[in-house]
Design an enzyme around this catalytic site. Sequence first.
Site, short mmCIF file in Angstrom:
data_model
loop_
_atom_site.label_atom_id
_atom_site.label_comp_id
_atom_site.label_asym_id
_atom_site.label_seq_id
_atom_site.Cartn_x
_atom_site.Cartn_y
_atom_site.Cartn_z
N ASN A 65 -19.27 103.19 41.08
CA ASN A 65 -19.98 103.83 42.20
C ASN A 65 -21.46 103.46 42.22
OD1 ASN A 65 -20.21 105.72 44.40
ND2 ASN A 65 -21.11 107.19 42.98
N LYS A 346 -15.42 96.28 52.75
CA LYS A 346 -16.71 95.63 52.51
C LYS A 346 -17.51 95.50 53.81
CE LYS A 346 -15.71 94.55 48.19
NZ LYS A 346 -16.22 95.49 47.18
#
Length: 458
Positions: A65, A346
């Site tokens: 993360n 993405k």
Amino acid sequence: ISRKDFDGFKKLFHRFLQVKGPAIDWAKISRPPEDSIQPYERIRAKGLPGDIAAALNKLVVVKLNGGLGTSMGCKGPKSLISVRSENTFLDLTVQQIEHLNKTYNADVPLVLMNSFNTDEDTKKILQKYSHHRVKIHTFNQSRYPRINKESLLPIAKSMGPDGDSEAWYPPGHGDIYASFSNSGLLDKLLSEGKEYIFVSNIDNLGATVDLYILQHLMSQPQDKRCEFIMEVTDKTRADVKGGTLIEYEERLRLLEIAQVPKAHVDEFKSVTKFKIFNTNNLWISLPAIKRVYEANALDLEIIVNPKTLDGGLNVIQLETAVGAAIKSFKNALGVNVPRSRFLPVKTTSDLLLVMSNLYSLEAGSLTMSQRREFKTTPHVKLGSSFTKVQEYLKRFENIPDMLELDHLTVSGDVTFGKNVSLKGTVIIIANHGDRIDIPAGAMLENKIVSGNLRILDH
């Protein structure tokens, strides 16, 4: 910056200075032996754990993360971008694990590896999960100084946290071994009887806990225990740059495009020679991480990532990849999983797919709709007017029906009305100065739309 961070950086930088020429001798590369990459069907055929709760209680889910949503025009951690009916990546992850814990009466904790870029914002959000049935831990990646490309000196002027933030970077997810150990969390989880971590990128919505792979790990006799599983999947044209598994000096090894000599890049991208790529879904033994890290036996290849800062300064940042450690673990294995376990977001083109009716959402997991005839996803290319999430959302009154779509290319100033349906191959191009409004309820099948198209309300 902590002493441990500094020591880690010093070690990495020292290794970087000593590397002469390419780290890989292309002639020594061979395809992995047959049994070192198992088809998922073979793993699945072994069935589920007899006691699912007991198996799950030995597992920890770790999500990488450290990334920001900058490439999609968002501020703050990428994991806080809404991806599906107001749910963020983090929401979906918490829902998945809570569902497991409730269904099997288990205790699978969630661990987030944050970076100095994402830590503060993530921690603020975590309070909202305090009543969920998931224990959440966080630890921070290291913080290393960026290096001036010319002088090879760090560009940071001071070590303090309030120094120039552009001067620092998180050194890639290969840093997990050091920062996880240094945080004390590794020892804490081992003392709680945890045996394996399942690591994946938080933006990969296909990376859910797989009970069959867990069973495969748990069912091996102690001396043949597999310490590292890398989930790989078949390459398509979209994945030619993904890292692949090779055999090198009699060990399974991850080969990244950055390590390939220029003369062999085309060969590396070939779908025939290297058929699979690394999804970055990894299952790793916790005791083995402790052993390998403490013995200083992690020899992770250095990835040199060149960047140009806002002022035009050329810097390099030295990074490592978590999967590169595969060669340091015993009985390592690749498992060739279905493509559905690799669903990364993405770009807004990826976001369009996961927001659409191609997927249904249940307990935090996305699954391909039964109503789609092909098990592959459509190829979607949205132009630069759609790059930023805010812009992208303004251009769709709602997400089109894409169940029968094969290919979509959109370029220029294009908007979509409500309940549009796209089928086959659809190409929509608004040239500079033109605007195309696809009207509400339109059905486009195998169509090319270009020029100016505005539907006026009378």
